[in-house]
Design a protein around this motif. Sequence first.
Motif, short mmCIF file in Angstrom:
data_model
loop_
_atom_site.label_atom_id
_atom_site.label_comp_id
_atom_site.label_asym_id
_atom_site.label_seq_id
_atom_site.Cartn_x
_atom_site.Cartn_y
_atom_site.Cartn_z
N THR A 387 38.85 71.86 63.95
CA THR A 387 39.64 71.65 62.73
C THR A 387 41.08 72.12 62.83
N ASP A 388 41.35 73.08 63.71
CA ASP A 388 42.71 73.60 63.89
C ASP A 388 42.87 74.00 65.35
N TYR A 389 42.97 72.98 66.20
CA TYR A 389 43.00 73.23 67.65
C TYR A 389 44.14 74.15 68.05
N GLY A 390 45.31 73.99 67.46
CA GLY A 390 46.46 74.82 67.81
C GLY A 390 46.19 76.29 67.58
N LYS A 391 45.58 76.62 66.44
CA LYS A 391 45.26 78.01 66.14
C LYS A 391 44.18 78.52 67.08
N ALA A 392 43.19 77.68 67.37
CA ALA A 392 42.12 78.09 68.28
C ALA A 392 42.69 78.42 69.67
N LEU A 393 43.58 77.57 70.15
CA LEU A 393 44.20 77.80 71.46
C LEU A 393 45.04 79.07 71.44
N GLU A 394 45.75 79.29 70.36
CA GLU A 394 46.57 80.50 70.24
C GLU A 394 45.69 81.76 70.33
N LEU A 395 44.57 81.76 69.65
CA LEU A 395 43.66 82.91 69.66
C LEU A 395 43.09 83.14 71.06
N TYR A 396 42.68 82.06 71.70
CA TYR A 396 42.13 82.13 73.05
C TYR A 396 43.17 82.69 74.02
N ASN A 397 44.39 82.17 73.95
CA ASN A 397 45.44 82.61 74.86
C ASN A 397 45.87 84.05 74.59
N THR A 398 45.77 84.48 73.36
CA THR A 398 46.15 85.86 73.04
C THR A 398 45.26 86.86 73.79
N VAL A 399 43.96 86.61 73.80
CA VAL A 399 43.07 87.50 74.54
C VAL A 399 43.36 87.43 76.03
N ARG A 400 43.58 86.22 76.53
CA ARG A 400 43.89 86.07 77.96
C ARG A 400 45.12 86.90 78.35
N ARG A 401 46.17 86.81 77.54
CA ARG A 401 47.39 87.58 77.86
C ARG A 401 47.11 89.08 77.86
N HIS A 402 46.30 89.53 76.94
CA HIS A 402 46.00 90.96 76.86
C HIS A 402 45.04 91.42 77.95
N ARG A 403 44.54 90.49 78.74
CA ARG A 403 43.70 90.85 79.89
C ARG A 403 44.39 90.56 81.22
N GLY A 404 45.64 90.11 81.13
CA GLY A 404 46.44 89.92 82.35
C GLY A 404 46.49 88.49 82.84
N LEU A 405 45.92 87.54 82.11
CA LEU A 405 45.88 86.15 82.55
C LEU A 405 46.98 85.34 81.87
N GLU A 406 47.37 84.26 82.52
CA GLU A 406 48.37 83.36 81.96
C GLU A 406 47.72 82.49 80.88
N PRO A 407 48.49 82.08 79.89
CA PRO A 407 47.95 81.20 78.85
C PRO A 407 47.46 79.89 79.46
N LEU A 408 46.46 79.29 78.85
CA LEU A 408 45.95 78.00 79.29
C LEU A 408 47.01 76.95 79.04
N ALA A 409 47.35 76.21 80.08
CA ALA A 409 48.45 75.25 79.93
C ALA A 409 48.13 73.87 80.49
N ASP A 410 47.26 73.79 81.49
CA ASP A 410 47.09 72.53 82.20
C ASP A 410 45.80 71.79 81.85
N LYS A 411 45.04 72.28 80.88
CA LYS A 411 43.82 71.60 80.48
C LYS A 411 43.50 71.90 79.03
N GLU A 412 42.61 71.11 78.46
CA GLU A 412 42.25 71.27 77.07
C GLU A 412 41.19 72.35 76.90
N LEU A 413 41.35 73.18 75.89
CA LEU A 413 40.38 74.23 75.60
C LEU A 413 39.08 73.60 75.11
#
Length: 472
Positions: A387-413
């Motif tokens: 229902t809100d893919y942009g927000k979902a991706l933002e939440l997913y990427n936020t945890v990744r950044r706080h664990r040392g990983l780069e945000p997801l950029a080259d594929k769909e979540l």
Amino acid sequence: MMKKMKYIILSMFVLSLSMTSCDGFLDITPDGQVKRDPLLSTAEGIEDAMYGVYSQMRQQSLYGQEMYFSTLEILSQTMWCRGSTGVTAMGNYEWEHSSVKAIFEGVWTAMYKNISNVNSILDAPLVAEAKEFPYTLYRGEALGMRAFMHFDLVRLFAKQYTVDAGAEGIPYATEFSLKTPEFESLEKNYEHILADLHEAEELLADEDAYEGVGNYMLDRQIHFNLRAVQATLARVYLTMGNNEKAAYYALAVIDDGKFTLKEKTEVINDLAGVLSKKETLFGIYAPAFYTSVNAKLQQMTSYYSLDLRDDFMELYEKDASGSDYRTMAYFSESGAGSGTKYRLSKFTDIYELNNNASGRPADLILGINLIRVPEMYYIAAEALLDTDYGKALELYNTVRRHRGLEPLADKELTIEMLDDERYKEMIGEGQTYFNMKRRNLPIVSYDGKTTYDPAAGIYLVPIPDVEIENRN
């Protein structure tokens, strides 16, 4: 240090009570009638009783082992013990095996005894008729705990709600009694769970205004506080398939800001036998947790210690753009090359391990992390994915950044990627099996040789024989 010592003394006191009667706080008269204990007639007595409820949760049959890093992780095929017939039977979902039955009987019995302890508190007039602080707070915590424990029993011993809400559930105990009440439908179970949690949310709404008022209002992470209630509501609604409300409560915890994600440089040792200062929404004070963790996870004792599944490290390498700090924080290794062995050292108290307990910072709370902030990000992301893919991706990427990983950029979540990320973050915390059950996923064995299908009954843990026998 003094308040921690008081906690230990109170916990030992209530534990001794629980060994001498069918619950920890009430006496039973010869004719089987309940007699109220004067312990519950004062605020101090009620606080002591609440400490006792929390202390019982750290039993090995509950969150001190089986409902945390052992049985639930074996069922998800995360942990294994080569040569152990009991672990082999558990991992093969042999529900009728004697050792498997004994473990689940222990879980069932210990949980309902502690629920009885909670009900004895809720039945006390000061709590039952609560109109003002601190009695409203006691009632809120107790209701939240009752819902939390029943929810885990439901997740373990009943069908998945979205598969068959009308299936038989478990007994939902709302009164102190010598016996558990009658079984009811799964749908009714969830009605009770939600009712308790929503009342708890109302009662605890103003708890922040009293933080630090007396010893009981210190260290709110080891109490079932408002954020723990809201986080549990997020878990429950996601399990029920109500994504809108799951997202609402998960975001309520995130946006509140009282607890936040730690920085990537803070990941190492943050959960090593202690509660995360930033991320733990609810945990159990457990000063002796190291003893179980060291023997089961840190050591390599044949036929006893638990090993990680063979391919677990591949999961951390999947979609790993950057440096995942969890690989350094959660695991230790010995040997080299093909002889390298890994241990789940995520919960190992490094100060105890190095014989330097006196060097542990005084502001760290020894304990077991039961609900943490990252889970709220995963719940909200999954609930919003369609229902809100942009927000979902933002939440997913936020945890990744706080664990040392780069945000997801080259594929769909995808939801499968969320499953993977949740698994990596929460490994050893007893939540992976429940997530697999909720999603009705097949489970791949620890060695990768067998795939267990949900239709084979891998998610249908039978009600213990002792419960059936006691009703005849």
